[in-house]
Design an enzyme around this catalytic site. Structure first.
Site, PDB file in Angstrom:
ATOM      1  N   ARG A 271       0.818  -1.216   0.000  1.00  0.00           N
ATOM      2  CA  ARG A 271       0.000   0.000   0.000  1.00  0.00           C
ATOM      3  C   ARG A 271       0.847   1.259   0.000  1.00  0.00           C
ATOM      4  O   ARG A 271       0.602   2.190  -0.760  1.00  0.00           O
ATOM      5  CB  ARG A 271      -0.949  -0.023   1.205  1.00  0.00           C
ATOM      6  CG  ARG A 271      -2.116  -0.953   0.986  1.00  0.00           C
ATOM      7  CD  ARG A 271      -2.871  -1.317   2.245  1.00  0.00           C
ATOM      8  NE  ARG A 271      -3.898  -2.300   1.911  1.00  0.00           N
ATOM      9  CZ  ARG A 271      -4.414  -3.182   2.746  1.00  0.00           C
ATOM     10  NH1 ARG A 271      -4.004  -3.216   4.002  1.00  0.00           N
ATOM     11  NH2 ARG A 271      -5.336  -4.045   2.340  1.00  0.00           N
ATOM     12  N   TYR A 409      -5.907  -1.901  -6.786  1.00  0.00           N
ATOM     13  CA  TYR A 409      -4.742  -2.629  -6.266  1.00  0.00           C
ATOM     14  C   TYR A 409      -4.668  -2.591  -4.740  1.00  0.00           C
ATOM     15  O   TYR A 409      -5.069  -1.618  -4.111  1.00  0.00           O
ATOM     16  CB  TYR A 409      -3.452  -1.949  -6.762  1.00  0.00           C
ATOM     17  CG  TYR A 409      -2.948  -2.344  -8.123  1.00  0.00           C
ATOM     18  CD1 TYR A 409      -3.267  -3.548  -8.713  1.00  0.00           C
ATOM     19  CD2 TYR A 409      -2.102  -1.480  -8.818  1.00  0.00           C
ATOM     20  CE1 TYR A 409      -2.760  -3.881  -9.962  1.00  0.00           C
ATOM     21  CE2 TYR A 409      -1.595  -1.805 -10.067  1.00  0.00           C
ATOM     22  CZ  TYR A 409      -1.933  -3.012 -10.630  1.00  0.00           C
ATOM     23  OH  TYR A 409      -1.430  -3.339 -11.856  1.00  0.00           O
ATOM     24  N   GLU A 410      -4.024  -3.622  -4.178  1.00  0.00           N
ATOM     25  CA  GLU A 410      -3.649  -3.648  -2.752  1.00  0.00           C
ATOM     26  C   GLU A 410      -4.830  -3.418  -1.816  1.00  0.00           C
ATOM     27  O   GLU A 410      -4.727  -2.791  -0.778  1.00  0.00           O
ATOM     28  CB  GLU A 410      -2.565  -2.597  -2.449  1.00  0.00           C
ATOM     29  CG  GLU A 410      -1.393  -2.573  -3.401  1.00  0.00           C
ATOM     30  CD  GLU A 410      -0.592  -3.866  -3.412  1.00  0.00           C
ATOM     31  OE1 GLU A 410      -0.799  -4.721  -2.542  1.00  0.00           O
ATOM     32  OE2 GLU A 410       0.253  -4.033  -4.303  1.00  0.00           O
ATOM     33  N   GLY A 411      -5.971  -3.966  -2.199  1.00  0.00           N
ATOM     34  CA  GLY A 411      -7.198  -3.727  -1.439  1.00  0.00           C
ATOM     35  C   GLY A 411      -7.870  -2.478  -1.979  1.00  0.00           C
ATOM     36  O   GLY A 411      -7.238  -1.432  -2.096  1.00  0.00           O
TER      37      GLY A 411
END
Length: 603
Positions: A271, A409-411
């Protein structure tokens, strides 16, 4: 551990909300060491030569060129910045890894994705969770670019709910292998990877397990065609299928059932690295938009002279400035926390994992804020170019499409918004962040008589810091009341959480910009920071507007009657300027500086 680290008052993750941060204690891009500036220049040179000059190749789905550029990056040492020297990396600190991720990601989302997938989730899990034999076998090859890495977590039925994956790992009769069967999707670098981190469930385990799997088509591994995507056209993205793929038992990563933990910690690092990967993209878009606006003549004058264009350029630059400030502030906090843990006797692996985990709230904040700013920046870039911005013959169109994935992306940003507040509340429950005391003080203040004293605002940022302190009261008022009302059921109230999260995000970003500027004004002089002061003031003005809107939205969603009226009055009191800034003048000052420099003039 340096004396500087020992002497700094390093706040724990989330404590920025309840404790004052001194400007001297934040790290800024102006604090880069000579070595870091050389790394930055090396990355920029590589991007200009190999990526920016050939952006059309990335748009034509030239996957082979993406792979070739990755190999060149490996030869330059850019893939191994975070890898310890024992495994052929450069062994540099967290700030340096952020810096390289920042500047190498500016030209194209295709390469940025390949780079992030390889250095982050493709290499990092082995570097941080692998045993010595695994690290010697795989990490060196990944650090040098001899091998390419990929990460297989997402499944058709398991996206945000990562632990619900159906891929199975069955121990062979002789106990020497696990046989993996299942389907993974959205796998970056799948088309040219040599090794994959694969997550699968053993028997009926509660949590998934991680495995290191070499990409061998003769071993039950097959792939679908390349995905047709909105953007990141030359990022190889495929579905991967495993059919009784034999994986030696010694290739289990960490312990059985530890896969979910590996995945979550990888996301924390991912993140903040994603935030870094969106920074130079904004700088370059601002640069291209400014050059175009300075050269494009309409009504016998460059369009840069029009107030409507100045407003866009100023907001783009202001967001970028705040994004840089917050990203490097958090990166240095993580680096310092890692150093402290190592000094206390933690291994490199444990120190890095715990160091990043400590600032998981800030990582989620950055992921949301910077990914949305890069989308806004590219959108305005298209608008400034007008019809040409919509044309695939200019880089604005592809920049806009490439930026869109960063919010997923990334959650997703929705998940990260809820996580930021949820993690903060959990930290408070554990006693790591004292939210209850400050929240009770705010509640008492609501029923008290406000002060009518006239403060002295002659010192730089004195009013802005007072407003920041009041914005923190807005969050504490909203979150404190919500926790009191809903308790453990708070996580079910997603719209309330997202509104509170937006206030939290703006506090961190605005404070980071102000602290950076204050620090630099003290050492370089206020005159030298005139534009940065304007950007800090403009960002805070916008943050206050967001706090008003989101605070009202949150309050009316759960409070009624006298409680609601009191909280709305508190919101009005806590968001009131004594001296309202002239935002048109601020934007004009910022845009004129950008126009004069013909682009973003920092970094």
């Amino acid at each position: 551990m340096s004396a500087e680290t020992v002497n700094k008052d390093i706040l724990r993750g989330g404590q920025f909300l309840v404790k004052e941060t001194k400007c001297e204690d934040v790290f800024t891009p102006e604090d880069f060491s000579e070595e870091q500036r050389m790394m930055r220049d090396s990355a920029k040179e590589f991007v200009d030569r190999e990526l920016w000059a050939h952006w059309e190749r990335f748009e034509s789905k030239d996957y082979a060129y993406t792979e070739a550029c990755m190999k060149k990056a490996g030869e330059l040492g850019l893939l191994g910045v975070a890898v310890p020297e024992a495994y052929d990396g450069l062994g540099m600190g967290f700030v340096s890894t952020m810096l390289v991720c920042d500047y190498i990601s500016g030209a194209t989302g295709s390469f940025s994705t390949a780079f992030g997938a390889h250095t982050g989730i493709g290499t990092m899990p082995i570097s941080l969770y692998g045993n010595e034999e695994q690290k010697k076998k795989y990490v060196s090859k990944l650090a040098t670019g001899e091998w390419m890495g990929a990460y297989c977590l997402t499944e058709p039925g398991a996206g945000s709910d990562a632990n619900s994956g159906k891929t199975k790992a069955v121990l062979s009769d002789d106990g020497k292998h696990y046989l993996i069967s299942g389907q993974k999707m959205w796998i970056s670098n799948a088309g040219f990877c040599n090794v994959m981190i694969v997550f699968a469930r053993i028997e009926d385990d509660k949590n998934i397990t991680g495995f290191i799997v070499e990409n061998d088509p003769s071993n039950g591994i097959s792939m679908a065609d390349e995905e047709k995507k909105l953007g990141i056209h030359s990022s190889s993205t495929r579905q991967v299928f495993f059919s009784n793929t034999k994986v030696p038992v010694e290739n289990m990563l960490s312990e059985r059932g530890n896969g979910f933990k590996i995945a979550m910690n990888a996301l924390n690092v991912g993140r903040i690295k994603l935030a870094a990967a969106c920074l130079d993209a904004q700088r370059r878009v601002i640069g291209e938009a400014t050059k175009y606006a300075n050269e494009r003549i309409q009504f016998k004058t460059p369009i840069m002279n029009f107030g409507a264009i100045k407003s866009k350029i100023a907001e783009m630059a202001t967001n970028t400035y705040a994004d840089e400030s917050a990203s490097y502030r958090a990166a240095k906090n993580i680096e310092d926390r890692i150093a402290i843990r190592q000094a206390e006797g933690n291994s490199h692996q444990e120190a890095e994992l715990k160091g990043v985990e400590e600032y998981a709230i800030e990582c989620s904040i950055l992921k949301v804020a910077v990914s949305e700013d890069v989308q806004s920046c590219t959108d305005e870039g298209v608008q400034i170019f007008g019809g040409m911005g919509f044309s695939a013959d200019t880089p604005m169109e592809s920049a806009w499409r490439d930026a869109r994935i960063s919010r997923i992306y990334e959650g997703t940003n929705e998940i990260n918004r809820m996580l930021a507040v949820g993690m903060l509340v959990k930290k408070a429950m554990k006693g790591h962040v004292d939210l209850l005391g400050p929240a009770m003080k705010v509640a008492d203040e609501l029923t008290g008589i406000p002060s009518f004293d006239t403060p002295d605002y002659s010192v730089l940022f004195s009013e802005e810091k007072e407003i920041l302190a009041k914005l923190k009261k807005v969050f504490l008022m909203v979150a404190g009341s919500a926790v009191q009302k809903f308790g453990p059921q708070l996580e079910e109230h997603q719209q309330l959480l997202m509104a509170a999260s937006d206030i939290l995000i703006e506090i961190y970003m605005a404070e980071s910009a102000i602290l950076r500027t204050e620090k630099n004004a003290k050492r370089f002089g206020e005159e030298a920071q005139e534009t940065q002061i304007a950007m800090s003031q403009l960002y805070l003005y916008n943050a206050v507007d967001i706090a008003i809107k989101k605070g009202k939205e949150a309050i009316v969603s759960f409070a009624e009657g006298d409680e609601q009226r009191m909280m709305l009055m508190g919101l009005k009191r806590f968001t009131k300027y004594a001296n309202q800034p002239n935002v048109v003048a601020l934007r004009t000052k910022i845009a004129d500086k950008i126009a004069q420099e013909n682009g973003y003039f920092l970094g």
